[in-house]
Design a protein around this motif. Structure first.
Motif, PDB file in Angstrom:
ATOM      1  N   LEU A   1       0.845  -1.183   0.000  1.00 59.46           N
ATOM      2  CA  LEU A   1       0.000   0.000   0.000  1.00 59.46           C
ATOM      3  C   LEU A   1       0.888   1.243   0.000  1.00 59.46           C
ATOM      4  N   PRO A   2       0.447   2.334  -0.600  1.00 61.56           N
ATOM      5  CA  PRO A   2       1.273   3.554  -0.670  1.00 61.56           C
ATOM      6  C   PRO A   2       1.274   4.330   0.644  1.00 61.56           C
ATOM      7  N   VAL A   3       1.597   3.619   1.743  1.00 66.45           N
ATOM      8  CA  VAL A   3       1.557   4.250   3.071  1.00 66.45           C
ATOM      9  C   VAL A   3       2.870   4.083   3.830  1.00 66.45           C
ATOM     10  N   SER A   4       3.856   3.401   3.242  1.00 68.51           N
ATOM     11  CA  SER A   4       5.189   3.188   3.806  1.00 68.51           C
ATOM     12  C   SER A   4       5.205   2.102   4.877  1.00 68.51           C
ATOM     13  N   SER A   5       5.656   0.916   4.490  1.00 76.49           N
ATOM     14  CA  SER A   5       5.752  -0.179   5.454  1.00 76.49           C
ATOM     15  C   SER A   5       6.859   0.086   6.473  1.00 76.49           C
TER      16      SER A   5
ATOM     17  N   VAL B   1      20.294   5.374   6.346  1.00 76.10           N
ATOM     18  CA  VAL B   1      18.980   4.719   6.306  1.00 76.10           C
ATOM     19  C   VAL B   1      18.704   3.991   7.617  1.00 76.10           C
ATOM     20  N   ARG B   2      19.740   3.453   8.237  1.00 76.68           N
ATOM     21  CA  ARG B   2      19.581   2.682   9.473  1.00 76.68           C
ATOM     22  C   ARG B   2      19.582   3.559  10.730  1.00 76.68           C
ATOM     23  N   THR B   3      19.930   4.832  10.579  1.00 74.30           N
ATOM     24  CA  THR B   3      20.056   5.690  11.769  1.00 74.30           C
ATOM     25  C   THR B   3      19.164   6.925  11.668  1.00 74.30           C
ATOM     26  N   VAL B   4      19.697   8.009  11.124  1.00 73.54           N
ATOM     27  CA  VAL B   4      18.982   9.291  11.143  1.00 73.54           C
ATOM     28  C   VAL B   4      17.665   9.256  10.374  1.00 73.54           C
ATOM     29  N   ALA B   5      17.576   8.435   9.328  1.00 77.88           N
ATOM     30  CA  ALA B   5      16.356   8.380   8.528  1.00 77.88           C
ATOM     31  C   ALA B   5      15.185   7.785   9.300  1.00 77.88           C
ATOM     32  N   ARG B   6      15.464   7.126  10.430  1.00 74.26           N
ATOM     33  CA  ARG B   6      14.396   6.488  11.200  1.00 74.26           C
ATOM     34  C   ARG B   6      13.857   7.395  12.322  1.00 74.26           C
ATOM     35  N   ASN B   7      14.301   8.641  12.326  1.00 75.62           N
ATOM     36  CA  ASN B   7      13.771   9.599  13.292  1.00 75.62           C
ATOM     37  C   ASN B   7      12.280   9.825  13.008  1.00 75.62           C
ATOM     38  N   LEU B   8      11.459   9.708  14.038  1.00 75.92           N
ATOM     39  CA  LEU B   8      10.010   9.781  13.827  1.00 75.92           C
ATOM     40  C   LEU B   8       9.521  11.157  13.384  1.00 75.92           C
ATOM     41  N   TRP B   9      10.250  12.212  13.716  1.00 73.51           N
ATOM     42  CA  TRP B   9       9.884  13.532  13.187  1.00 73.51           C
ATOM     43  C   TRP B   9       9.950  13.502  11.662  1.00 73.51           C
ATOM     44  N   LEU B  10      10.991  12.890  11.137  1.00 73.73           N
ATOM     45  CA  LEU B  10      11.155  12.786   9.681  1.00 73.73           C
ATOM     46  C   LEU B  10      10.105  11.866   9.082  1.00 73.73           C
ATOM     47  N   VAL B  11       9.865  10.718   9.722  1.00 69.12           N
ATOM     48  CA  VAL B  11       8.879   9.763   9.214  1.00 69.12           C
ATOM     49  C   VAL B  11       7.495  10.399   9.110  1.00 69.12           C
ATOM     50  N   ALA B  12       7.061  11.051  10.190  1.00 71.12           N
ATOM     51  CA  ALA B  12       5.732  11.677  10.209  1.00 71.12           C
ATOM     52  C   ALA B  12       5.633  12.801   9.188  1.00 71.12           C
ATOM     53  N   THR B  13       6.691  13.579   9.071  1.00 67.87           N
ATOM     54  CA  THR B  13       6.695  14.681   8.110  1.00 67.87           C
ATOM     55  C   THR B  13       6.592  14.170   6.680  1.00 67.87           C
ATOM     56  N   MET B  14       7.332  13.101   6.373  1.00 68.73           N
ATOM     57  CA  MET B  14       7.289  12.553   5.022  1.00 68.73           C
ATOM     58  C   MET B  14       5.944  11.907   4.709  1.00 68.73           C
ATOM     59  N   LEU B  15       5.298  11.337   5.711  1.00 70.59           N
ATOM     60  CA  LEU B  15       3.950  10.803   5.493  1.00 70.59           C
ATOM     61  C   LEU B  15       3.021  11.903   4.980  1.00 70.59           C
ATOM     62  N   ILE B  16       3.134  13.084   5.588  1.00 73.46           N
ATOM     63  CA  ILE B  16       2.269  14.197   5.210  1.00 73.46           C
ATOM     64  C   ILE B  16       2.710  14.836   3.902  1.00 73.46           C
TER      65      ILE B  16
ATOM     66  N   VAL C   1      -4.135   9.019   0.656  1.00 73.90           N
ATOM     67  CA  VAL C   1      -3.663  10.368   1.002  1.00 73.90           C
ATOM     68  C   VAL C   1      -4.254  10.800   2.336  1.00 73.90           C
ATOM     69  N   GLY C   2      -5.559  10.620   2.484  1.00 72.98           N
ATOM     70  CA  GLY C   2      -6.218  11.006   3.730  1.00 72.98           C
ATOM     71  C   GLY C   2      -5.681  10.240   4.924  1.00 72.98           C
ATOM     72  N   TYR C   3      -5.464   8.940   4.736  1.00 77.36           N
ATOM     73  CA  TYR C   3      -4.937   8.114   5.823  1.00 77.36           C
ATOM     74  C   TYR C   3      -3.538   8.558   6.225  1.00 77.36           C
ATOM     75  N   ARG C   4      -2.685   8.822   5.240  1.00 73.16           N
ATOM     76  CA  ARG C   4      -1.313   9.234   5.515  1.00 73.16           C
ATOM     77  C   ARG C   4      -1.276  10.541   6.305  1.00 73.16           C
ATOM     78  N   ILE C   5      -2.104  11.472   5.917  1.00 74.29           N
ATOM     79  CA  ILE C   5      -2.124  12.773   6.601  1.00 74.29           C
ATOM     80  C   ILE C   5      -2.576  12.610   8.048  1.00 74.29           C
ATOM     81  N   LEU C   6      -3.640  11.842   8.255  1.00 80.09           N
ATOM     82  CA  LEU C   6      -4.144  11.626   9.615  1.00 80.09           C
ATOM     83  C   LEU C   6      -3.089  10.958  10.492  1.00 80.09           C
ATOM     84  N   LEU C   7      -2.437   9.941   9.963  1.00 79.15           N
ATOM     85  CA  LEU C   7      -1.409   9.234  10.729  1.00 79.15           C
ATOM     86  C   LEU C   7      -0.226  10.155  11.014  1.00 79.15           C
ATOM     87  N   GLY C   8       0.203  10.913  10.013  1.00 80.07           N
ATOM     88  CA  GLY C   8       1.334  11.818  10.198  1.00 80.07           C
ATOM     89  C   GLY C   8       1.054  12.863  11.263  1.00 80.07           C
TER      90      GLY C   8
END
Length: 282
Positions: free
Chosen positions: A24-28, A114-129, A260-267
């Motif tokens: 799904l286009p929501v990032s596993s 990819v194994r370190t700084v990219a897994r910061n949740l601020w970045l993950v949530a921002t990219m979801l949105i 899109v709606g799901y990603r924004i809500l989760l982010g």
């Protein structure tokens, strides 16, 4: 610092999450990072993610076995017979191979990030949105007129480059490739089918490359045992197989705006949890 041992419940839950979200286009990878932090208070790690993705890619191999076999046969025959090189399956073999190059190069160069700084949740949530806007734009502006038989080398290379964005958790491999396909004029089902095929070499290589780190964890976070990794991967296979069938039916009749709606809500939810200190970003 040695991390804590993963429990069987955690391994099972994360295996289900991997299977549900890989296609799904929501990032596993983003979901595994979020779920492991919110519910278990720690990160399952990039290696766990990469290895369990072998299960979902095995689901692709089984689901598309006939297509993959046909493409492989046509590709090998075309290598030795010029008259067969006009065949679309022969070309598809090259499209998948060449489209894999961008993520292969960037994945190797940026493996530590990819194994370190990219897994910061601020970045993950921002990219979801943020990437939701890209998916929405692709849905809105994409002509969606061409089928999989009209795929070209240019399409394959552009979608392969878009796939490399998935190295950032929160972007989504399928979200990037399907969006690129829609912008190029492919219909949703064609973009999704090529997205599945394109992922096979990259994900399998990534999973095999990560096996040593996954079986011999030495960092912080949740450390899975060999049997737990195996079970999580098998679960990801079963759930992922069902997810493929569902997604192909869904995108044939529904827009990408649902995701899109799901990603924004989760982010937004994750950003709220981070801002209030309920969960940690690292």
């Amino acid at each position: 610092m040695i991390g804590e041992s993963m429990t069987w419940m955690q391994a099972i839950v994360l295996g289900i999450v991997q299977g549900l979200t890989e296609f799904l286009p929501v990032s596993s990878s983003g979901h595994l990072r979020i779920v492991s932090e919110v519910f278990f208070g720690s990160d399952a790690g990039a290696s766990f993610t990469a290895v369990t993705q072998l299960g979902t890619e095995a689901a692709v191999l089984v689901y598309f076995a006939r297509d993959i076999w046909r493409i492989l046969v046509a590709w090998f025959r075309g290598l030795f017979d010029k008259e067969l090189r006009a065949d679309h399956d022969y070309k598809m073999g090259w499209y998948v191979l060449l489209g894999t190059i961008p993520i292969g190069i960037l994945g190797f160069v940026l493996k530590d990030e990819v194994r370190t700084v990219a897994r910061n949740l601020w970045l993950v949530a921002t990219m979801l949105i943020v990437f939701s806007a890209v998916i929405a734009a692709a849905e809105y502006y994409g002509p969606k007129k061409r089928g999989i038989e009209q795929l070209t080398l240019r399409d394959g290379l552009v979608m392969g480059t878009a796939q490399a964005l998935a190295l950032i958790p929160g972007v989504s491999r399928s979200g990037g490739t399907i969006s690129a396909g829609l912008f190029l004029g492919l219909n949703r089902e064609a973009a999704a089918r090529y997205s599945f095929l394109l992922a096979i070499p990259a994900v399998v290589a990534s999973g095999l490359f990560s096996l040593p780190d996954a079986f011999e964890p030495a960092g912080e976070g949740l450390n899975a045992s060999g049997p737990q990794l195996f079970v999580a991967t098998v679960i990801a296979f079963g759930v992922g197989y069902a997810a493929i069938a569902w997604l192909l039916r869904f995108v044939a009749n529904h827009s990408m705006y649902w995701f899109v709606g799901y990603r924004i809500l989760l982010g937004v939810l994750v950003l709220g949890l981070l801002a209030t200190g309920v969960i940690s970003a690292t």
